[in-house]
Write a protein that holds these residues in place. Structure first.
Motif, PDB file in Angstrom:
ATOM      1  N   ILE A  90       1.160  -1.173   0.038  1.00  0.00           N
ATOM      2  CA  ILE A  90       0.229  -0.071   0.314  1.00  0.00           C
ATOM      3  C   ILE A  90       1.338   1.253   0.154  1.00  0.00           C
ATOM      4  O   ILE A  90       0.709   2.103  -0.443  1.00  0.00           O
ATOM      5  N   ASP A  91       2.234   1.111   1.105  1.00  0.00           N
ATOM      6  CA  ASP A  91       2.628   1.781   0.591  1.00  0.00           C
ATOM      7  C   ASP A  91       4.286   1.827   0.587  1.00  0.00           C
ATOM      8  O   ASP A  91       4.295   0.584   0.638  1.00  0.00           O
ATOM      9  N   LYS A  92       4.915   1.959  -0.335  1.00  0.00           N
ATOM     10  CA  LYS A  92       6.082   2.348  -1.108  1.00  0.00           C
ATOM     11  C   LYS A  92       7.553   1.993   0.257  1.00  0.00           C
ATOM     12  O   LYS A  92       8.810   1.290  -0.350  1.00  0.00           O
ATOM     13  N   SER A  93       7.068   2.594   1.115  1.00  0.00           N
ATOM     14  CA  SER A  93       8.332   2.944   1.695  1.00  0.00           C
ATOM     15  C   SER A  93       8.126   3.190   3.335  1.00  0.00           C
ATOM     16  O   SER A  93       8.267   2.121   4.067  1.00  0.00           O
ATOM     17  N   LYS A  94       6.406   3.299   3.692  1.00  0.00           N
ATOM     18  CA  LYS A  94       6.794   3.340   5.040  1.00  0.00           C
ATOM     19  C   LYS A  94       5.754   1.407   5.619  1.00  0.00           C
ATOM     20  O   LYS A  94       4.985   1.043   4.807  1.00  0.00           O
ATOM     21  N   SER A  95       6.135   0.592   6.539  1.00  0.00           N
ATOM     22  CA  SER A  95       5.751  -0.706   6.725  1.00  0.00           C
ATOM     23  C   SER A  95       4.938  -0.610   7.141  1.00  0.00           C
ATOM     24  O   SER A  95       4.284   0.596   8.013  1.00  0.00           O
ATOM     25  N   THR A  98       4.925  -0.134  11.443  1.00  0.00           N
ATOM     26  CA  THR A  98       4.115   1.297  11.964  1.00  0.00           C
ATOM     27  C   THR A  98       3.059   1.536  11.986  1.00  0.00           C
ATOM     28  O   THR A  98       2.603   2.281  12.732  1.00  0.00           O
ATOM     29  N   MET A 445      -3.976  13.395   0.760  1.00  0.00           N
ATOM     30  CA  MET A 445      -2.526  13.395   0.791  1.00  0.00           C
ATOM     31  C   MET A 445      -1.839  11.892   1.319  1.00  0.00           C
ATOM     32  O   MET A 445      -1.282  11.428   2.066  1.00  0.00           O
ATOM     33  N   TYR A 446      -2.930  10.926   1.067  1.00  0.00           N
ATOM     34  CA  TYR A 446      -2.448   9.432   0.911  1.00  0.00           C
ATOM     35  C   TYR A 446      -2.730   8.888   2.571  1.00  0.00           C
ATOM     36  O   TYR A 446      -2.421   7.718   2.543  1.00  0.00           O
ATOM     37  N   ARG A 447      -3.326   9.915   3.636  1.00  0.00           N
ATOM     38  CA  ARG A 447      -3.744   9.289   4.357  1.00  0.00           C
ATOM     39  C   ARG A 447      -4.309   8.816   5.053  1.00  0.00           C
ATOM     40  O   ARG A 447      -5.561   9.211   5.013  1.00  0.00           O
TER      41      ARG A 447
ATOM     42  N   TYR B 194       3.396   9.777   9.475  1.00  0.00           N
ATOM     43  CA  TYR B 194       3.882  10.343   8.258  1.00  0.00           C
ATOM     44  C   TYR B 194       4.510  10.765   7.706  1.00  0.00           C
ATOM     45  O   TYR B 194       4.043  12.176   6.741  1.00  0.00           O
ATOM     46  N   PHE B 196       7.265  11.134   5.449  1.00  0.00           N
ATOM     47  CA  PHE B 196       7.664  10.690   4.938  1.00  0.00           C
ATOM     48  C   PHE B 196       7.330   9.299   4.527  1.00  0.00           C
ATOM     49  O   PHE B 196       7.628   8.190   4.854  1.00  0.00           O
ATOM     50  N   TYR B 197       7.145   8.950   2.538  1.00  0.00           N
ATOM     51  CA  TYR B 197       6.199   7.914   2.470  1.00  0.00           C
ATOM     52  C   TYR B 197       6.218   7.832   0.715  1.00  0.00           C
ATOM     53  O   TYR B 197       6.287   8.890   0.653  1.00  0.00           O
ATOM     54  N   LYS B 198       5.995   6.710  -0.005  1.00  0.00           N
ATOM     55  CA  LYS B 198       5.644   6.621  -0.908  1.00  0.00           C
ATOM     56  C   LYS B 198       4.414   5.745  -1.185  1.00  0.00           C
ATOM     57  O   LYS B 198       4.437   4.777  -1.583  1.00  0.00           O
ATOM     58  N   PRO B 199       3.128   6.652  -1.033  1.00  0.00           N
ATOM     59  CA  PRO B 199       2.253   6.737  -1.382  1.00  0.00           C
ATOM     60  C   PRO B 199       1.400   6.557  -2.627  1.00  0.00           C
ATOM     61  O   PRO B 199       0.897   5.397  -3.334  1.00  0.00           O
ATOM     62  N   VAL B 207       6.265  11.609  -0.934  1.00  0.00           N
ATOM     63  CA  VAL B 207       5.651  12.046  -0.660  1.00  0.00           C
ATOM     64  C   VAL B 207       5.862  12.167   0.732  1.00  0.00           C
ATOM     65  O   VAL B 207       6.509  12.082   2.030  1.00  0.00           O
ATOM     66  N   SER B 363      11.475   6.691   7.794  1.00  0.00           N
ATOM     67  CA  SER B 363      10.921   7.486   8.303  1.00  0.00           C
ATOM     68  C   SER B 363       9.440   6.370   8.592  1.00  0.00           C
ATOM     69  O   SER B 363       9.685   5.618   8.065  1.00  0.00           O
ATOM     70  N   GLY B 364       7.964   7.145   9.076  1.00  0.00           N
ATOM     71  CA  GLY B 364       7.043   6.491   9.072  1.00  0.00           C
ATOM     72  C   GLY B 364       6.687   5.804  10.288  1.00  0.00           C
ATOM     73  O   GLY B 364       5.268   5.646  10.628  1.00  0.00           O
TER      74      GLY B 364
END
Lengths: 458, 458
Positions: A90-95, A98, A445-447, B194, B196-199, B207, B363-364
């Motif tokens: 769902i997000d390429k960075s945030k696990s 988290t 913001m995709y949150r 949120y 820094f993330y890559k949604p 973002v 981040s995250g």
């Protein structure tokens, strides 16, 4: 100072969540205009669970973790590591991990190691190994580990669609476990392959080469079994054969592959030493003795002979683990552990003292064969308590069958929702059990925002 | 049988690769019409390395791993676990680790555990912890672990673009290491944020909320330091203060944040016990003693006072680790280890007997503070051999400066290439050192093909 490993590290408790919304494979078959039995016998599947627009891999994970902590009365401060295995991005960075930290906010516990592990359906096994290794490491601080395997498996319209599914499993890890790792018996096979992958980043659907994926799976199975047997023999001073294990649990994209896999192991035993199999099997497998590897993976006749020869043992050693995968579908990282949960559900305390061999596979490819030794357990962490609290039968009974048309409609909506922002869901959680988390909105913001359906019991 | 942990598990060897193609921050500043010093002093950065169309996170990882194995004459069969930390997603299911298995094909070694670990810039630390725990676990089979931290950090045009960078670091893990973990001293802080993330899955760009991210970083730093100090005091029977460590190495998105972070730790020491800091600092920090957490994160005056008070110690304890991050830019998962490589490069054997505190942030958000004890090492795995073979000075010298226009042009091309299929690259590897892997094409099925530039030395 040299400290020593804690004993019998493994699974203390587990819980499973799958969406109650599902479609019958028989109905899907008819709707798709497929020949009768194509999905039910050809794939060996009964039903398929899927997320509607109010559920996703994060909500399912939140539900599984909060349920496990509550049922076992685990103080959130007692978790020292939490890891997620998933291939649903769902997000390429945030696990995803988290997101789950929200469940620990109230307790003030932020000192929880671990992130997400990724490689197709294998990520859950990687997370589990990591958690077990942490408990056995010098950095372990005495607290519990927590592993979450969660995925939503969806496919584009076509032959792969009926192999979808969805679930999240939460696994509590620690020493003196009823389900203990036999950590020295472990065979892995890792290689570079393009059997199933997700290179189209904007789409939730994978690129799949079904035939190649099946061959990769079986080849990896052979290779892992070989290493597993070698390590067993080296340590135990006797050869390993199927007779040494009471149950075999497989990663289960669809049940037919599980049948083929067990047949394949049986064939491997026959090749290793004909006396490992019974006389009738020796006769029926004899013609296939000299096939090359490639020939053997592609021979339909051998496949049939293997399945026939192993049928009786399959019913005893494999069948009890097939319930949830057949009823829910492929759950990717959760599939193997849903199969294992089925075994616990079906065999309960009769498993005590038994050895269970597990085979984990993730396309791309990564695979490991490993084994558990089952014990009674202690305190709240007994085999029978796990089975009671998991309540597989109750969860299967409470499902809501969708007609195929409504399933297809949901898939279409989800295609638009995947990777999208700035929308509000229906918030309709009428189909969900009490205590289930669900998605309410994704802002500009995709949150992502989640709510929880009231628990009736609090 | 209770077996015991092997001793001094940690880093045996490491190698770093960063693209030779780079742009000077001073030139970029002028090109962007930014005020003079905005990037060089405001961010504290000197230069930025980036992948051109022939390089990506997979090629850089292939290069780093093959280089390490060759330099240290490691038989590929001696690797028992390999893990990648990265947030540069080329495929959402197939791990980078499986691409690296190509390097092991010839040896026939497929029994290599491990997959990819993901959470922003923290994945490399997660992978390293996992590998160390594996060596300390009962499933360890005596072979080496291998960790790869690799990322390409790119940003959309705007204020974050100059904080890009790219690199891959390969780390060999085992017992009796010159760089040994002090595994009991470890403080983590994990939370849902949120910053820094890559949604936006179709875009390589994140973002970013720069201000929030900096506050999250500093808050996580405070929290980790608190837990780290508590664990240290509990085990060592004396309080931890900065005086207990010889060096502090930080995850380095840009150097200015590293300066702020060290200032912050100094302020934390002052708050914990004014006698931890010198008299001049006590006087200058006194006015900020009663600020709330939020006030303290947002006070520019405090920030300045902290940096001023800690400047002298910064020059001794932090400055030696800032070389590569300032010259290459943010390398995400590789950043912290590139900073550590800088310290090795600058201090070499004088590090023996010293304690190095490391701060990893993703981040995250996920963050951990941990520490190394440095020893001489043995065999090929000595501190001085690592420094010689890594050859940081040589790599920095061999770079090719691009004018800003060409850098911007490259970024534009890469935007189109990200997630694309069916194209052939220029195959121009004239800028790359001998032995470097590079991308030649991506076929119609998104399959990626790599070649290796001839090594002059073979």
């Amino acid at each position: 100072m040299a400290s020593s490993h804690p004993k019998n590290v493994g699974i203390l408790a587990m819980d499973i969540y799958f969406p109650p919304t599902c479609v019958k494979q028989e109905a899907l078959e008819a709707h798709d205009g497929a020949s009768k039995g194509k999905y039910t016998i050809g794939l060996g599947q009964d039903c398929l669970a899927f997320c509607t627009e109010v559920e996703d891999v994060i909500s399912m994970s939140l539900t599984a973790v909060s349920s496990l902590l509550k049922k076992y009365k685990i103080d959130p401060k007692q978790i020292g590591r939490m890891e997620v295995g998933s291939e649903t991005v769902i997000d390429k960075s945030k696990s995803i991990k988290t997101f789950l930290m929200q469940l620990f906010e109230e307790s003030g516990n932020t000192d929880i190691e671990g992130v997400d592990s990724t490689n197709a359906c294998y990520g859950g096994t990687a997370a589990l190994f990591n958690c077990v290794n942490w408990v056995e490491s010098s950095s372990w601080d005495g607290r519990y580990g927590l592993v979450i395997c969660a995925d939503s498996a969806v496919y584009a319209e076509g032959p792969a669609r009926p192999t979808g599914g969805a679930a999240a499993i939460a696994i509590l890890v620690g020493p003196d476990a009823p389900i203990a790792f036999e950590s020295k018996f472990r065979g892995s096979h890792m290689a570079h392959a393009y059997d199933f992958y997700k290179p189209n980043l904007a789409s939730e659907y994978p690129v799949v080469d079904g035939k190649l994926s099946q061959n990769c799976y079986l080849m990896a199975l052979d290779s892992c079994y070989k290493v597993f047997c070698e390590k067993f023999e080296k340590l135990e001073g006797k050869p390993f054969s199927m007779a040494e294990a009471d149950y075999f649990v497989f990663h289960s994209p669809y049940n037919k592959l599980v049948q083929k896999s067990f047949g394949r192991l049986y064939y491997d035993d026959f090749l290793r030493n004909p006396s490992f199999v019974d006389e009738a099997a020796r006769t029926s497998l004899e013609p296939y003795k000299s096939l090359s590897g490639d020939e053997s993976y592609n021979s339909r006749d051998l496949e049939k002979a293997n399945q026939q020869a192993s049928k009786k043992i399959y019913d005893t050693k494999v069948q009890p683990s097939t319930l949830i995968p057949k009823e829910v579908g492929n759950m990717y990282t959760a599939s193997l552990y849903a199969a294992f949960a089925s075994l616990l559900h079906n065999e309960n305390s009769s498993l005590i003292g038994k050895r269970v061999v597990m085979f984990s596979y993730g396309s791309g490819l990564t695979a490991t064969m490993f084994s558990f030794k089952i014990q009674e357990g202690q305190g709240p962490f007994t085999l029978s308590n796990i089975v009671t609290l998991m309540d597989v039968a109750g969860k299967l009974k409470q499902r809501v069958e969708f007609p195929p048309e409504k399933f297809v409609e949901t898939m279409k909506l989800m295609e638009h929702r995947y990777g999208a922002k700035d929308y509000v869901t229906s918030g309709d959680c009428s189909n969900l059990p009490a205590g289930t988390f669900y998605l309410t909105k994704v802002d500009s913001m995709y949150r992502r925002f989640y709510a929880r359906k009231d628990t009736t019991s609090t």
